[in-house]
Design a protein around this motif. Structure first.
Motif, PDB file in Angstrom:
ATOM      1  N   LEU A  93       0.820  -1.205   0.000  1.00  0.00           N
ATOM      2  CA  LEU A  93       0.000   0.000   0.000  1.00  0.00           C
ATOM      3  C   LEU A  93       0.857   1.260   0.000  1.00  0.00           C
ATOM      4  O   LEU A  93       1.999   1.265   0.462  1.00  0.00           O
ATOM      5  N   LEU A  94       0.294   2.324  -0.522  1.00  0.00           N
ATOM      6  CA  LEU A  94       0.920   3.644  -0.551  1.00  0.00           C
ATOM      7  C   LEU A  94       0.176   4.582   0.393  1.00  0.00           C
ATOM      8  O   LEU A  94      -0.999   4.362   0.682  1.00  0.00           O
ATOM      9  N   PRO A  95       0.881   5.649   0.862  1.00  0.00           N
ATOM     10  CA  PRO A  95       2.257   6.037   0.589  1.00  0.00           C
ATOM     11  C   PRO A  95       3.261   5.183   1.356  1.00  0.00           C
ATOM     12  O   PRO A  95       2.944   4.632   2.409  1.00  0.00           O
ATOM     13  N   ASN A  96       4.475   5.131   0.839  1.00  0.00           N
ATOM     14  CA  ASN A  96       5.511   4.318   1.470  1.00  0.00           C
ATOM     15  C   ASN A  96       6.891   4.775   0.988  1.00  0.00           C
ATOM     16  O   ASN A  96       7.157   4.814  -0.214  1.00  0.00           O
ATOM     17  N   GLY A  97       7.748   5.145   1.932  1.00  0.00           N
ATOM     18  CA  GLY A  97       9.130   5.448   1.594  1.00  0.00           C
ATOM     19  C   GLY A  97       9.420   6.864   1.166  1.00  0.00           C
ATOM     20  O   GLY A  97      10.514   7.136   0.657  1.00  0.00           O
ATOM     21  N   VAL A  98       8.471   7.787   1.355  1.00  0.00           N
ATOM     22  CA  VAL A  98       8.736   9.186   0.986  1.00  0.00           C
ATOM     23  C   VAL A  98       9.889   9.721   1.836  1.00  0.00           C
ATOM     24  O   VAL A  98       9.904   9.561   3.060  1.00  0.00           O
ATOM     25  N   ALA A  99      10.861  10.378   1.182  1.00  0.00           N
ATOM     26  CA  ALA A  99      12.048  10.856   1.891  1.00  0.00           C
ATOM     27  C   ALA A  99      12.595  12.093   1.204  1.00  0.00           C
ATOM     28  O   ALA A  99      12.351  12.325   0.010  1.00  0.00           O
ATOM     29  N   PRO A 100      13.342  12.905   1.961  1.00  0.00           N
ATOM     30  CA  PRO A 100      13.993  14.064   1.343  1.00  0.00           C
ATOM     31  C   PRO A 100      14.833  13.634   0.146  1.00  0.00           C
ATOM     32  O   PRO A 100      15.496  12.604   0.167  1.00  0.00           O
ATOM     33  N   GLY A 101      14.768  14.437  -0.894  1.00  0.00           N
ATOM     34  CA  GLY A 101      15.477  14.109  -2.129  1.00  0.00           C
ATOM     35  C   GLY A 101      14.578  13.529  -3.199  1.00  0.00           C
ATOM     36  O   GLY A 101      14.950  13.520  -4.384  1.00  0.00           O
ATOM     37  N   ASP A 102      13.411  13.029  -2.802  1.00  0.00           N
ATOM     38  CA  ASP A 102      12.455  12.544  -3.804  1.00  0.00           C
ATOM     39  C   ASP A 102      11.975  13.702  -4.674  1.00  0.00           C
ATOM     40  O   ASP A 102      11.951  14.860  -4.245  1.00  0.00           O
ATOM     41  N   ALA A 103      11.579  13.365  -5.891  1.00  0.00           N
ATOM     42  CA  ALA A 103      11.056  14.370  -6.819  1.00  0.00           C
ATOM     43  C   ALA A 103       9.531  14.346  -6.793  1.00  0.00           C
ATOM     44  O   ALA A 103       8.913  13.299  -6.561  1.00  0.00           O
ATOM     45  N   VAL A 104       8.934  15.494  -7.028  1.00  0.00           N
ATOM     46  CA  VAL A 104       7.477  15.604  -7.163  1.00  0.00           C
ATOM     47  C   VAL A 104       7.172  15.921  -8.615  1.00  0.00           C
ATOM     48  O   VAL A 104       7.599  16.951  -9.141  1.00  0.00           O
ATOM     49  N   LEU A 105       6.465  15.013  -9.263  1.00  0.00           N
ATOM     50  CA  LEU A 105       6.050  15.195 -10.649  1.00  0.00           C
ATOM     51  C   LEU A 105       4.550  15.396 -10.697  1.00  0.00           C
ATOM     52  O   LEU A 105       3.812  14.899  -9.844  1.00  0.00           O
ATOM     53  N   GLY A 106       4.097  16.125 -11.695  1.00  0.00           N
ATOM     54  CA  GLY A 106       2.673  16.298 -11.903  1.00  0.00           C
ATOM     55  C   GLY A 106       2.243  15.667 -13.207  1.00  0.00           C
ATOM     56  O   GLY A 106       3.005  15.664 -14.186  1.00  0.00           O
ATOM     57  N   LEU A 107       1.049  15.098 -13.217  1.00  0.00           N
ATOM     58  CA  LEU A 107       0.452  14.598 -14.453  1.00  0.00           C
ATOM     59  C   LEU A 107      -0.629  15.586 -14.861  1.00  0.00           C
ATOM     60  O   LEU A 107      -1.500  15.943 -14.055  1.00  0.00           O
ATOM     61  N   ALA A 108      -0.565  16.033 -16.097  1.00  0.00           N
ATOM     62  CA  ALA A 108      -1.458  17.086 -16.555  1.00  0.00           C
ATOM     63  C   ALA A 108      -2.920  16.662 -16.474  1.00  0.00           C
ATOM     64  O   ALA A 108      -3.270  15.499 -16.702  1.00  0.00           O
ATOM     65  N   SER A 109      -3.780  17.616 -16.144  1.00  0.00           N
ATOM     66  CA  SER A 109      -5.217  17.375 -16.138  1.00  0.00           C
ATOM     67  C   SER A 109      -5.781  17.600 -17.533  1.00  0.00           C
ATOM     68  O   SER A 109      -5.096  18.133 -18.421  1.00  0.00           O
ATOM     69  N   ALA A 110      -7.037  17.224 -17.717  1.00  0.00           N
ATOM     70  CA  ALA A 110      -7.721  17.450 -18.989  1.00  0.00           C
ATOM     71  C   ALA A 110      -8.549  18.725 -18.954  1.00  0.00           C
ATOM     72  O   ALA A 110      -9.225  19.057 -19.926  1.00  0.00           O
ATOM     73  N   GLY A 111      -8.492  19.440 -17.851  1.00  0.00           N
ATOM     74  CA  GLY A 111      -9.308  20.634 -17.682  1.00  0.00           C
ATOM     75  C   GLY A 111      -9.696  20.780 -16.225  1.00  0.00           C
ATOM     76  O   GLY A 111      -8.929  20.419 -15.322  1.00  0.00           O
ATOM     77  N   VAL A 112     -10.901  21.262 -15.987  1.00  0.00           N
ATOM     78  CA  VAL A 112     -11.359  21.497 -14.616  1.00  0.00           C
ATOM     79  C   VAL A 112     -11.621  20.184 -13.872  1.00  0.00           C
ATOM     80  O   VAL A 112     -11.601  20.151 -12.646  1.00  0.00           O
ATOM     81  N   HIS A 113     -11.839  19.099 -14.616  1.00  0.00           N
ATOM     82  CA  HIS A 113     -12.203  17.800 -14.026  1.00  0.00           C
ATOM     83  C   HIS A 113     -13.553  17.909 -13.323  1.00  0.00           C
ATOM     84  O   HIS A 113     -14.519  18.356 -13.949  1.00  0.00           O
ATOM     85  N   SER A 114     -13.675  17.571 -12.052  1.00  0.00           N
ATOM     86  CA  SER A 114     -15.011  17.507 -11.435  1.00  0.00           C
ATOM     87  C   SER A 114     -15.094  18.256 -10.112  1.00  0.00           C
ATOM     88  O   SER A 114     -15.916  17.913  -9.264  1.00  0.00           O
ATOM     89  N   ASN A 115     -14.251  19.265  -9.936  1.00  0.00           N
ATOM     90  CA  ASN A 115     -14.281  20.039  -8.697  1.00  0.00           C
ATOM     91  C   ASN A 115     -14.319  21.526  -9.009  1.00  0.00           C
ATOM     92  O   ASN A 115     -13.759  21.969 -10.011  1.00  0.00           O
ATOM     93  N   GLY A 116     -14.967  22.281  -8.139  1.00  0.00           N
ATOM     94  CA  GLY A 116     -15.000  23.726  -8.293  1.00  0.00           C
ATOM     95  C   GLY A 116     -16.103  24.242  -9.191  1.00  0.00           C
ATOM     96  O   GLY A 116     -16.117  25.428  -9.533  1.00  0.00           O
ATOM     97  N   PHE A 117     -17.059  23.399  -9.565  1.00  0.00           N
ATOM     98  CA  PHE A 117     -18.063  23.830 -10.531  1.00  0.00           C
ATOM     99  C   PHE A 117     -19.099  24.795  -9.964  1.00  0.00           C
ATOM    100  O   PHE A 117     -19.754  25.503 -10.725  1.00  0.00           O
ATOM    101  N   SER A 118     -19.251  24.857  -8.668  1.00  0.00           N
ATOM    102  CA  SER A 118     -20.128  25.888  -8.116  1.00  0.00           C
ATOM    103  C   SER A 118     -19.548  27.266  -8.421  1.00  0.00           C
ATOM    104  O   SER A 118     -20.282  28.210  -8.768  1.00  0.00           O
ATOM    105  N   LEU A 119     -18.225  27.401  -8.323  1.00  0.00           N
ATOM    106  CA  LEU A 119     -17.568  28.655  -8.675  1.00  0.00           C
ATOM    107  C   LEU A 119     -17.530  28.832 -10.190  1.00  0.00           C
ATOM    108  O   LEU A 119     -17.744  29.940 -10.697  1.00  0.00           O
TER     109      LEU A 119
END
Length: 360
Positions: free
Chosen positions: A178-204
């Motif tokens: 199971l995750l998360p597991n093994g997070v440590a200083p020096g790890d990289a944070v990558l992002g995966l692009a979204s397709a748009g607004v997705h499904s949050n914030g639609f009231s705004l």
């Protein structure tokens, strides 16, 4: 409506369920229409099929020896209002599946099966089939089986043409993975692009669109060739298969599905005490849809980051950024180099300071 005689011999009216607003025949027609779609999502582990009082699944037949079950439930929020007002019903089912299964995979679990709940005032067979067809398509993309659900017709509960959706997904992971597991200083944070607004914030979103004076059927100011409704209804990306591949390659330490709360509200949830994520907003270009929302609504950068995914649908913490990025890109993802993990005292945190000109 039929007529008969009451015990005194007087003519009386005999009511039917249809007279009360519930059309059993329409419900049967929906079940008949979605049956082939659901069967097309079948996978090893499914026992039986649709039509029983409950659905059955065997994790051992799916290849698990000592599985831990992981469950998630969610909806689509007020994006449904946009679907109703635009008549674009094909993709909200994909949204529903994605909101559930993306939450499973960040725990290191493979989605196994999905159940849906579709409720409406008066069942429109075509509309319901389009919505549930999207659910089946989302399940197909995620590799999980649509093995059951509920279609509820409730007169008086919803206005004409309106409906509500909820989903429930179950996944599994071998014990110890199971995750998360093994997070440590020096790890990289990558992002995966979204397709748009997705499904949050639609009231705004809906408030911004109303104030802007644009109609759903007008050309989107930020997306030539698409209507505003089409651009905003782009479905939530399903990150299941790429993240499972990353996890099975031993590269994934943590992942965060960027939903309500944005990066500040979600990434710290998967970090241990004693570290923080240090991200740089200059590392990625704000997609035009979010820049337009910010300008049209007069929204400050910090508020944008708290409400919307701002172009990052999933954040991953990895041990080898180059190998992870190559694997993810080969799977069709657009990878963003967001930052790194650093040591920091106390509870897990996030350093993210958007510049003033970020939304321009």
């Amino acid at each position: 409506m039929a007529q008969g005689l009451n015990p005194s011999g007087a003519v009386m009216t005999s009511l039917t369920y249809r007279d009360a607003g519930v059309d059993i025949d329409a419900g049967d027609a929906v079940v008949a229409a979605i049956g082939p779609l659901a069967r097309a999502t079948s996978r090893p582990g499914v026992i039986g099929g649709l039509g029983g009082f409950a659905a059955l699944f065997d994790p051992r037949a799916a290849g698990y020896t000592d599985p831990v079950l992981v469950a998630a439930t969610d909806g689509v929020g007020t994006k449904l209002r946009v679907a109703v007002e635009t008549g674009l019903h094909e993709t909200v089912g994909i949204d529903l599946v994605a909101m559930c299964v993306n939450d499973l995979v960040v725990q290191g679990a493979e989605p196994l099966f999905f159940l849906d709940y579709f409720a409406t005032g008066a069942l429109a067979v075509e509309q319901a089939t389009r919505v549930i067809g999207g659910i089946a398509e989302g399940c197909r993309q995620a590799g999980c089986a649509l093995i059951g659900g509920e279609t509820a017709e409730m007169p008086g509960m919803y206005a004409a043409g309106e409906y509500d959706l909820a989903g429930f997904a179950v996944g599994a992971a071998e014990r110890g993975t199971l995750l998360p597991n093994g997070v440590a200083p020096g790890d990289a944070v990558l992002g995966l692009a979204s397709a748009g607004v997705h499904s949050n914030g639609f009231s705004l979103v809906r408030r911004i669109v109303a104030a802007s004076g644009h109609g759903w059927g007008e050309d989107a100011p930020f997306a030539p060739g698409r209507t505003l409704g089409e651009a905003l209804m782009a479905p939530t990306r399903l990150y299941v298969r790429p993240l499972l591949a990353l996890h099975r390659a031993g590269l994934l330490h943590a992942a965060a599905h960027i939903t309500g709360g944005g990066l500040p509200g979600n990434l710290p949830r998967v970090l241990p005490e004693g570290v923080r994520a240090v991200l740089d907003t200059k590392a990625w270009r704000l997609p035009p849809i979010f820049a337009w929302l910010a300008r049209a609504g007069g929204i400050e950068p910090r508020e944008m980051l708290r409400v919307f995914n701002c172009g990052v649908g999933m954040a991953v913490v990895v041990s080898d950024a180059a190998r992870a990025a190559a694997l993810l890109e080969a799977a069709g993802e657009t990878v963003l180099e967001l930052g790194r993990i650093e040591a920091a005292p106390g509870a897990a945190g996030l350093q993210l300071e958007p510049p003033e000109d970020w939304l321009r």
